[in-house]
Scaffold this motif. Structure first.
Motif, PDB file in Angstrom:
ATOM      1  N   LEU B 386       0.843  -1.206   0.000  1.00 40.42           N
ATOM      2  CA  LEU B 386       0.000   0.000   0.000  1.00 40.42           C
ATOM      3  C   LEU B 386       0.876   1.252   0.000  1.00 40.42           C
ATOM      4  CD1 LEU B 386      -2.889   1.296   0.437  1.00 40.42           C
ATOM      5  CD2 LEU B 386      -2.323   1.309   2.866  1.00 40.42           C
ATOM      6  N   ILE B 387       1.931   1.199   0.784  1.00 42.72           N
ATOM      7  CA  ILE B 387       2.843   2.353   0.841  1.00 42.72           C
ATOM      8  C   ILE B 387       3.526   2.538  -0.519  1.00 42.72           C
ATOM      9  CG2 ILE B 387       4.925   3.259   1.956  1.00 42.72           C
ATOM     10  CD1 ILE B 387       4.001   1.709   4.488  1.00 42.72           C
ATOM     11  N   GLN B 388       3.940   1.427  -1.105  1.00 36.84           N
ATOM     12  CA  GLN B 388       4.578   1.505  -2.430  1.00 36.84           C
ATOM     13  C   GLN B 388       3.613   2.093  -3.454  1.00 36.84           C
ATOM     14  OE1 GLN B 388       5.553  -2.239  -4.257  1.00 36.84           O
ATOM     15  NE2 GLN B 388       6.640  -1.263  -5.960  1.00 36.84           N
ATOM     16  N   ASP B 389       2.378   1.621  -3.414  1.00 37.96           N
ATOM     17  CA  ASP B 389       1.381   2.109  -4.362  1.00 37.96           C
ATOM     18  C   ASP B 389       1.149   3.620  -4.159  1.00 37.96           C
ATOM     19  OD1 ASP B 389      -0.651   1.841  -6.370  1.00 37.96           O
ATOM     20  OD2 ASP B 389      -2.125   2.051  -4.758  1.00 37.96           O
ATOM     21  N   THR B 390       1.186   4.034  -2.907  1.00 37.40           N
ATOM     22  CA  THR B 390       1.002   5.462  -2.633  1.00 37.40           C
ATOM     23  C   THR B 390       2.181   6.265  -3.186  1.00 37.40           C
ATOM     24  OG1 THR B 390      -0.136   4.812  -0.611  1.00 37.40           O
ATOM     25  CG2 THR B 390       0.472   7.132  -0.802  1.00 37.40           C
ATOM     26  N   PHE B 391       3.381   5.747  -2.979  1.00 32.57           N
ATOM     27  CA  PHE B 391       4.567   6.398  -3.561  1.00 32.57           C
ATOM     28  C   PHE B 391       4.429   6.498  -5.077  1.00 32.57           C
ATOM     29  CE2 PHE B 391       7.022   5.963   0.343  1.00 32.57           C
ATOM     30  CZ  PHE B 391       7.956   6.978   0.235  1.00 32.57           C
ATOM     31  N   GLN B 392       4.068   5.365  -5.659  1.00 39.29           N
ATOM     32  CA  GLN B 392       4.105   5.259  -7.122  1.00 39.29           C
ATOM     33  C   GLN B 392       2.957   5.994  -7.811  1.00 39.29           C
ATOM     34  OE1 GLN B 392       5.223   1.365  -8.119  1.00 39.29           O
ATOM     35  NE2 GLN B 392       5.720   1.915 -10.220  1.00 39.29           N
ATOM     36  N   ASN B 393       1.756   5.867  -7.250  1.00 44.40           N
ATOM     37  CA  ASN B 393       0.577   6.340  -7.982  1.00 44.40           C
ATOM     38  C   ASN B 393      -0.228   7.437  -7.295  1.00 44.40           C
ATOM     39  OD1 ASN B 393       1.013   4.261  -9.974  1.00 44.40           O
ATOM     40  ND2 ASN B 393       0.207   2.817  -8.447  1.00 44.40           N
ATOM     41  N   SER B 394      -0.050   7.597  -6.027  1.00 44.76           N
ATOM     42  CA  SER B 394      -0.981   8.488  -5.321  1.00 44.76           C
ATOM     43  C   SER B 394      -0.281   9.563  -4.512  1.00 44.76           C
ATOM     44  CB  SER B 394      -1.867   7.660  -4.379  1.00 44.76           C
ATOM     45  OG  SER B 394      -2.444   6.592  -5.047  1.00 44.76           O
ATOM     46  N   SER B 395       0.868   9.979  -4.943  1.00 43.91           N
ATOM     47  CA  SER B 395       1.532  11.037  -4.179  1.00 43.91           C
ATOM     48  C   SER B 395       2.295  11.979  -5.102  1.00 43.91           C
ATOM     49  CB  SER B 395       2.485  10.435  -3.143  1.00 43.91           C
ATOM     50  OG  SER B 395       3.505   9.704  -3.764  1.00 43.91           O
ATOM     51  N   ASP B 396       2.518  13.158  -4.563  1.00 42.77           N
ATOM     52  CA  ASP B 396       3.235  14.189  -5.312  1.00 42.77           C
ATOM     53  C   ASP B 396       4.181  14.876  -4.330  1.00 42.77           C
ATOM     54  OD1 ASP B 396       4.083  16.240  -6.916  1.00 42.77           O
ATOM     55  OD2 ASP B 396       2.079  16.838  -7.570  1.00 42.77           O
ATOM     56  N   ILE B 397       5.348  15.254  -4.777  1.00 44.08           N
ATOM     57  CA  ILE B 397       6.272  15.906  -3.838  1.00 44.08           C
ATOM     58  C   ILE B 397       6.096  17.420  -3.806  1.00 44.08           C
ATOM     59  CG2 ILE B 397       7.997  14.098  -4.171  1.00 44.08           C
ATOM     60  CD1 ILE B 397       9.683  16.420  -5.474  1.00 44.08           C
ATOM     61  N   VAL B 398       5.309  17.981  -4.718  1.00 46.03           N
ATOM     62  CA  VAL B 398       5.168  19.434  -4.880  1.00 46.03           C
ATOM     63  C   VAL B 398       6.570  20.043  -5.057  1.00 46.03           C
ATOM     64  CG1 VAL B 398       4.229  21.590  -3.968  1.00 46.03           C
ATOM     65  CG2 VAL B 398       3.104  19.428  -3.434  1.00 46.03           C
ATOM     66  N   PRO B 399       7.080  20.012  -6.284  1.00 44.11           N
ATOM     67  CA  PRO B 399       8.477  20.421  -6.534  1.00 44.11           C
ATOM     68  C   PRO B 399       8.845  21.794  -5.988  1.00 44.11           C
ATOM     69  CG  PRO B 399       7.552  19.396  -8.484  1.00 44.11           C
ATOM     70  CD  PRO B 399       6.419  19.545  -7.520  1.00 44.11           C
ATOM     71  N   ALA B 400       7.864  22.682  -5.919  1.00 45.10           N
ATOM     72  CA  ALA B 400       8.179  24.034  -5.427  1.00 45.10           C
ATOM     73  C   ALA B 400       8.741  24.016  -4.010  1.00 45.10           C
ATOM     74  CB  ALA B 400       6.919  24.908  -5.459  1.00 45.10           C
ATOM     75  N   ARG B 401       8.481  22.952  -3.282  1.00 39.44           N
ATOM     76  CA  ARG B 401       8.904  22.903  -1.870  1.00 39.44           C
ATOM     77  C   ARG B 401      10.421  22.865  -1.694  1.00 39.44           C
ATOM     78  NH1 ARG B 401       7.325  18.833   1.506  1.00 39.44           N
ATOM     79  NH2 ARG B 401       7.005  20.262   3.248  1.00 39.44           N
ATOM     80  N   THR B 402      11.155  22.654  -2.786  1.00 44.16           N
ATOM     81  CA  THR B 402      12.613  22.680  -2.635  1.00 44.16           C
ATOM     82  C   THR B 402      13.235  23.939  -3.243  1.00 44.16           C
ATOM     83  OG1 THR B 402      12.901  21.428  -4.675  1.00 44.16           O
ATOM     84  CG2 THR B 402      12.855  20.163  -2.624  1.00 44.16           C
TER      85      THR B 402
END
Lengths: 290, 447
Positions: B386-402
């Motif tokens: 489930l965690i892998q699936d969240t990493f792969q398909n259901s999450s975003d890092i919001v690039p502006a945060r860096t």
């Protein structure tokens, strides 16, 4: 060797340390407050005259934070001085367990400010905090209070946390002052019919005046410079309810990496502390006339 | 987007996502060739690396360092700075002329540090492109600046998840966890009616609430920033819905009033003892909840924050190389960083295997989740797939945060969001205030 020169040589190491650790950084801060300091910290950057000061003085956040810092410091100064004085007077009396209690005084002072903040955060907790438990048992409140999440109480509570630690130092310093007071002056006043309040007002208080002056100046400095307790308890929140000038300085230096503005804020805070210290000295310092 | 801040020399028409994808492909195909032509870490034995880290599991860090030193013949001097005040500490050392060779950093500082020459651009180092190429595509832009500079390697990665009490959700008549923010409110309301005073807890303190802004915007289907790093959330009507929901959660008592200053430790205790039904924070907090062995710990499971439809925030912190490291020391430092943030010389995720076992921390590599040693090391009560699936398909890092200015926005975000929650502001004014906070952060004129 003349006494004055000998005295100077004795003080020289301390003078050098103060110069290196205080005077030079203070002058550097003053200097930086007139420049746009590069982010990388290399070089001094572009001279901007008093633009950094104009920037902060034109910003309403600065004035609101100034006022908050002064309120915090006032609670801290008055609270720690009064509680410390009361503690010193109590511990100057003879009773069983006095030595043990005097020893306990050192404990809060031995705690770093940050730890004091953490302890008090738990003490004031809205669900499991001791203060809520005590107030409930005394029927003073009917439901748990969230002292730190409530903007109306957060500033007072953080100031009280800092006061708790500082009042122990105040008590120690004033107790030392009380112990140098000749007992016969007090006894003579008793024989002359002076009551306890008159003796306190006309003998004890004047005797403690020099120590009180030092204590109040220290309290002004600690009160206005306070950062750690706030950082541990509320991080300046909720909203901006506990955001003090020291917190704005931290943000400018390490988050915005704007050393020029950060330095201008630091200078402004130093001026406020200086004014506070001068008022304390002017008000309290007089030669002992006992 | 102030591309000058990142020193971009690239054609501005080149899409960032395309660039990162191209980097991935190029890295995978050319890395072996580049690696063979570059300085080998074997040339760098006998070096002394000064490594600065914050104090999370210092014994684990020491054992990882010892293991690498033993294998390479290099020495590592570790210096710990407490988590509280790490940013100030690491900057003070940089400015004071005592920079570390390799150091932990918060991702939001990483590009700023490279711009300020406090941290090195890792491009061209053997295997750096390959490291980026092997990451989840969604994770790459945390480590790669707009101009292509590789600014850091991963220290760990995580996704925001919803820790929930199965029994409480079932007792309230729900067959699954919420599939939207509104459903989260509805479930909380029902659970509250069943006697749980504050069903929802989250780490909404002033300095952290910015992460939740993204968690909830992403959950509500809002893209917070465009590909250039400009804020676009305030133009999206869904933003107001998200902010209304957030305000209602606090105002209507779905959370404890003390949530604005409560620590994760308190939330963990709260949900582990059955005093809360939902706890939204990084996936690895499930470990603390279960291992605290509270009366309800066994009932706690993990779900995506808004079911299968939306996205959540992927976060993580990084390790960087000092900007002045050169020569053989640079080779040694990079070898250390690769072992710490990617793979060891045998091609194994040996560091991440250890972090998986000791802290349930993840790495932003698909290969990490397939590694048998990681699978064996990961706590059994956590659903790694489930965690892998969240990493792969259901999450975003919001690039502006860096981006270099971002921390200035983050610093102002707490006050704005707290004002909303406390009822001092409305959603529209909050969206506007956040947009102004972005503007002042970008111009460096925030106070």
């Amino acid at each position: 060797m003349p006494n004055r020169r000998f005295g100077f040589y004795l003080a020289l190491p301390a003078i050098l340390v103060l110069l290196v650790l205080l005077a030079i950084p203070a002058l550097l801060t003053l200097f930086q407050s007139l420049f746009v300091v590069p982010d990388d910290g290399i070089g001094i950057g572009q001279f901007t005259d008093v633009d950094n000061y104009l920037f902060i003085f034109k910003n309403e956040i600065f004035w609101a934070t100034c006022l908050r810092s002064i309120v915090f410091a006032a609670i801290f100064i008055i609270g720690s001085t009064l509680i410390g004085l009361a503690g010193a007077l109590l511990l100057n009396e003879k009773f069983v367990g006095r030595l043990f209690l005097r020893g306990l005084l050192v404990l809060p002072w031995a705690c770093p400010w940050l730890i004091v903040g953490i302890i008090w955060k738990w003490f004031l907790d809205g669900n499991i905090g001791l203060l809520n438990g005590v107030l409930m048992r005394l029927n003073l409140i009917s439901s748990n209070q969230d002292f730190l999440s409530n903007p109306d109480t957060a500033l007072v509570m953080t100031a009280l946390a800092a006061t708790w630690r500082q009042s122990c130092l105040v008590a120690l310093l004033l107790l030392a002052g009380l112990q140098t007071m000749p007992r016969d002056i007090w006894d003579a006043a008793s024989v002359d019919g002076a009551g306890i309040i008159q003796r306190f007002r006309h003998i004890t208080l004047p005797w403690l005046r020099p120590a009180l002056t030092v204590v109040t100046v220290l309290n002004v400095i600690y009160g206005l410079m306070q950062f750690d307790v706030i950082f541990a308890m509320t991080q300046g929140g909720p909203g901006s309810a506990t955001t003090l000038l020291s917190y704005l300085i931290y943000r400018q230096f390490f988050i915005f990496t704007n050393f020029g503005v950060g330095s201008a804020l630091a200078v402004a805070l130093a001026v406020i502390a200086l004014i506070g210290g001068l008022i304390a000295v002017k008000t309290l310092y007089r030669k002992i006339e006992v | 987007m102030e591309s000058s801040e990142t020193g971009s020399g690239l054609n501005s028409n080149l899409d960032r996502r395309s660039l990162l994808t191209a980097m991935g492909v190029a890295g995978l195909t050319t890395a072996p060739l580049i690696s063979s032509s570059m300085m080998s870490s074997a040339d760098a034995a006998g070096q002394t690396i000064n490594f600065t880290a914050w104090e999370y599991q210092p014994d684990t860090i020491k054992s990882l360092v010892k293991s690498w030193s033993g294998k390479t013949g290099n020495k590592v001097n570790i210096s710990f700075i407490p988590n509280v005040g790490y940013t100030a500490g690491i900057q003070a050392r940089q400015r004071g002329g005592k920079p570390a060779d390799v150091f932990y950093n918060f991702a939001y500082n990483s590009q700023k540090f490279v711009n300020q020459k406090w941290a090195a651009d890792l491009r061209g180092l053997p295997g750096a492109d390959k490291m980026v190429a092997e990451m989840f595509p969604s994770a790459r832009s945390r480590f790669v600046a707009e101009n292509g500079a590789i600014v850091s390697a991963p220290y760990f990665s995580a996704v925001h998840m919803l820790q929930y009490n199965k029994k409480m959700v079932a007792a309230a008549g729900f067959s699954s966890t919420p599939n939207s923010l509104q459903e989260t409110y509805d479930q909380c309301k029902k659970i509250k009616a069943n006697g749980v005073a504050s069903p929802y807890v989250a780490y909404w303190v002033k300095d952290f609430v910015e992460e939740y802004l993204h968690v909830y915007l992403l959950a509500g289907g809002v893209k917070p920033f465009d590909n250039k790093g400009d804020p676009i959330f305030m133009d999206d009507p869904k933003t107001l819905e998200v902010l209304e929901w957030w305000q209602a959660m606090y105002k209507d008592g779905m959370t404890p009033k003390s949530v604005l200053t409560d620590d994760p430790g308190k939330h963990t205790t709260s949900i582990a003892n059955g005093d809360a039904a939902f706890y939204a924070l990084h996936h690895y907090f499930l470990r603390d909840i279960v291992e605290s062995k509270g009366s309800a710990s066994a009932d706690i499971a993990q779900a995506k924050i808004v079911g299968t439809g939306g996205k959540t925030l992927q976060m993580g912190e990084v390790i960087q190389m000092g900007g002045k490291v050169s020569g053989k020391k640079k080779a040694a430092a990079w070898d250390f960083m690769k072992t710490y943030g990617y793979k060891d010389s045998k091609g194994e995720f040996s560091t991440f295997q250890k972090w998986a076992a000791s802290g349930a921390l993840c790495a932003p590599y698909p290969g990490f989740f397939k590694d048998p040693k990681v699978i064996a090391a990961f706590p059994k009560y956590m659903d790694l797939s489930l965690i892998q699936d969240t990493f792969q398909n259901s999450s975003d890092i919001v690039p502006a945060r860096t981006l270099p200015w971002y921390q200035g926005f983050q610093a102002q975000c707490g006050t704005v969001i707290h004002d909303l929650l406390l009822g001092n502001s409305n959603p529209r004014a909050t969206a506007n205030a956040l947009a102004i906070a972005c503007k002042t952060a970008k111009s460096g004129s925030g106070l």
